[in-house]
Design an enzyme around this catalytic site. Structure first.
Site, PDB file in Angstrom:
ATOM      1  N   THR A   1     -10.754  -6.966  -4.760  1.00 39.76           N
ATOM      2  CA  THR A   1     -12.206  -6.793  -5.162  1.00 39.76           C
ATOM      3  C   THR A   1     -12.792  -5.636  -5.299  1.00 39.76           C
ATOM      4  O   THR A   1     -13.587  -5.327  -6.207  1.00 39.76           O
ATOM      5  CB  THR A   1     -13.250  -7.916  -4.621  1.00 39.76           C
ATOM      6  N   GLU A   2     -12.483  -4.764  -4.313  1.00 37.21           N
ATOM      7  CA  GLU A   2     -12.945  -3.275  -4.015  1.00 37.21           C
ATOM      8  C   GLU A   2     -11.962  -2.733  -5.009  1.00 37.21           C
ATOM      9  O   GLU A   2     -12.447  -1.366  -5.339  1.00 37.21           O
ATOM     10  CB  GLU A   2     -12.686  -2.912  -2.640  1.00 37.21           C
ATOM     11  N   ASN A   3     -10.876  -2.797  -5.382  1.00 38.64           N
ATOM     12  CA  ASN A   3     -10.014  -1.906  -6.290  1.00 38.64           C
ATOM     13  C   ASN A   3     -10.665  -1.746  -7.634  1.00 38.64           C
ATOM     14  O   ASN A   3     -10.203  -0.853  -8.698  1.00 38.64           O
ATOM     15  CB  ASN A   3      -8.728  -2.436  -6.469  1.00 38.64           C
TER      16      ASN A   3
ATOM     17  N   ASP B   1       0.940  -1.246  -0.027  1.00 35.66           N
ATOM     18  CA  ASP B   1      -0.005   0.044   0.109  1.00 35.66           C
ATOM     19  C   ASP B   1       1.071   1.212   0.192  1.00 35.66           C
ATOM     20  O   ASP B   1       1.982   1.295   0.535  1.00 35.66           O
ATOM     21  CB  ASP B   1      -1.058  -0.051   1.308  1.00 35.66           C
ATOM     22  N   GLY B   2       0.287   2.506  -0.699  1.00 36.31           N
ATOM     23  CA  GLY B   2       1.017   3.480  -0.555  1.00 36.31           C
ATOM     24  C   GLY B   2       1.735   4.060  -1.973  1.00 36.31           C
ATOM     25  O   GLY B   2       2.320   4.813  -1.839  1.00 36.31           O
TER      26      GLY B   2
ATOM     27  N   GLY C   1       0.220   5.382  -4.459  1.00 31.40           N
ATOM     28  CA  GLY C   1      -0.352   6.549  -4.768  1.00 31.40           C
ATOM     29  C   GLY C   1       0.035   7.879  -3.983  1.00 31.40           C
ATOM     30  O   GLY C   1       0.572   8.799  -4.519  1.00 31.40           O
TER      31      GLY C   1
HETATM   32  C1  IPE Z   1      -5.338  -2.750  -0.163  1.00 30.63           C
HETATM   33  O1  IPE Z   1      -5.058  -1.549  -0.327  1.00 30.63           O
HETATM   34  C2  IPE Z   1      -5.379  -3.411  -1.295  1.00 30.63           C
HETATM   35  C3  IPE Z   1      -4.233  -3.734  -2.156  1.00 30.63           C
HETATM   36  C4  IPE Z   1      -2.767  -3.523  -1.520  1.00 30.63           C
HETATM   37  C5  IPE Z   1      -4.232  -4.435  -3.418  1.00 30.63           C
HETATM   38  P1  IPE Z   1      -6.237  -0.373  -0.678  1.00 30.63           P
HETATM   39  O2  IPE Z   1      -5.434   0.874  -0.715  1.00 30.63           O
HETATM   40  O3  IPE Z   1      -7.233  -0.601  -1.805  1.00 30.63           O
HETATM   41  O4  IPE Z   1      -6.971  -0.393   0.756  1.00 30.63           O
HETATM   42  P2  IPE Z   1      -7.981   0.789   1.490  1.00 30.63           P
HETATM   43  O5  IPE Z   1      -8.748   1.272   0.414  1.00 30.63           O
HETATM   44  O6  IPE Z   1      -6.675   1.803   1.983  1.00 30.63           O
HETATM   45  O7  IPE Z   1      -8.393  -0.077   2.540  1.00 30.63           O
HETATM   46  C1  IPE Z   2      -1.550   0.002  -3.267  1.00 32.74           C
HETATM   47  O1  IPE Z   2      -1.328   1.567  -3.365  1.00 32.74           O
HETATM   48  C2  IPE Z   2      -1.591  -0.516  -4.789  1.00 32.74           C
HETATM   49  C3  IPE Z   2      -3.149  -0.903  -5.137  1.00 32.74           C
HETATM   50  C4  IPE Z   2      -3.910  -1.151  -4.336  1.00 32.74           C
HETATM   51  C5  IPE Z   2      -3.320  -1.481  -6.361  1.00 32.74           C
HETATM   52  P1  IPE Z   2      -2.544   2.439  -3.405  1.00 32.74           P
HETATM   53  O2  IPE Z   2      -2.829   2.621  -5.104  1.00 32.74           O
HETATM   54  O3  IPE Z   2      -3.440   2.115  -2.739  1.00 32.74           O
HETATM   55  O4  IPE Z   2      -1.864   3.713  -2.809  1.00 32.74           O
HETATM   56  P2  IPE Z   2      -2.369   4.858  -1.884  1.00 32.74           P
HETATM   57  O5  IPE Z   2      -3.014   4.014  -0.817  1.00 32.74           O
HETATM   58  O6  IPE Z   2      -3.725   5.359  -2.831  1.00 32.74           O
HETATM   59  O7  IPE Z   2      -1.361   5.850  -1.527  1.00 32.74           O
HETATM   60 MG    MG Z   3      -4.195   2.357  -1.011  1.00 34.85          MG
END
Ligand code: IPE
Ligand code: IPE
Ligand code: MG
Length: 243
Positions: free
Chosen positions: A66-68, A20-21, A23
């Protein structure tokens, strides 16, 4: 400070990671989100190298939930393209290190070219037994448990199984990858304190390691620090501390 791997008494057999992170990493640098995901793909390579070095057998990475699917179509498309690109780039490394690729999640929901590309590498690495990389793709733990429940109900309906025979093992045996052991360690990057629908059953007794580091900055050294933290944990499984 670097970690002395030799000094670690216990190394987990299976480490699961919520990557995560990406973005936020990109945003802080004025880059597009997809640039963050690209840099994040390099971290997967680094963690695989580190895991092999430390003797970790299974790595599961949460790549797409699944939420992505709710994300903007351009980002979803960018992530799918990046997956295909990464497989083209790094398949050779999987062979060099004898890493078997497996996928966990709603495979049929992925775009056809992605499925085809994945299947090619899954087949080409199927005989490796040293290491396994599991990519959780279109994965959601609640869907996995619902699917397992359906499969068990069908067996009861057909008379193959009796209700009174259903136990914890029955459920574990009907999850997506029943032959993969539960992770002893779960790592989440970027500081979020939640599971986001990841491996709810399998993580029942896992140790959690949460770091503020964004996934693109999580490399070999950071992985070794997580192993060091795991080494210091006292796992009691509901019992009392051994003296
Ligand atoms: C969890 O990260 C899913 C993956 C790393 C693929 P998200 O960024 O989607 O989760 P939330 O929205 O912070 O719970
Ligand atoms: C994790 O990074 C990758 C996926 C969930 C695909 P994010 O895209 O969730 O990054 P943030 O949480 O927005 O920083
Ligand atoms: Mg994230």
């Amino acid at each position: 400070m670097s970690v002395d791997l030799q000094s670690l008494e216990k190394i987990p057999r299976h480490v699961a990671l919520i990557m995560d992170g990406n973005g936020r990493w990109a945003q802080e640098r004025g880059l597009s989100r997809i640039e963050g995901h690209k840099e994040g793909a390099q971290s997967v390579r680094a963690v695989l190298r580190a895991a092999a070095q430390a003797g970790v057998e299974f790595i599961t990475v949460y790549a797409f939930s699944t939420e992505n699917w709710k994300r903007p179509p351009a980002e979803v498309e960018g992530l799918m393209k990046l997956l295909v690109h990464s497989l083209n780039e790094y398949e050779q490394e999987l062979h060099e290190n004898k890493i078997r690729l497996r996928v966990m999640g709603q495979f049929e929901r992925l775009p056809l070219p992605v499925r085809m590309r994945l299947q090619k590498t899954i087949d080409a690495t199927a005989d490796y037994t040293d290491h396994t990389l599991v990519i959780a793709l279109s994965y959601g733990s609640r869907t996995e448990l619902a699917d397992a429940t359906k499969a068990i109900a069908e067996k009861v309906k057909s008379g193959e199984m009796k209700v009174k025979e259903i136990n914890e093992e029955t459920i574990a045996n009907h999850l997506y990858l029943p032959d993969v052991p539960d992770p002893e360690l779960m790592i989440r990057t970027s500081g979020e304190l939640r599971l986001s629908n990841f491996l709810l059953w399998q993580l029942s007794y896992s140790e959690f390691y949460i770091t503020d580091t964004y996934w693109p900055d999580f490399r070999e050294e950071q992985f070794f620090h997580a192993l060091e933290a795991f080494n210091g944990r006292d796992r009691r499984y509901g019992g009392v501390k051994k003296v």
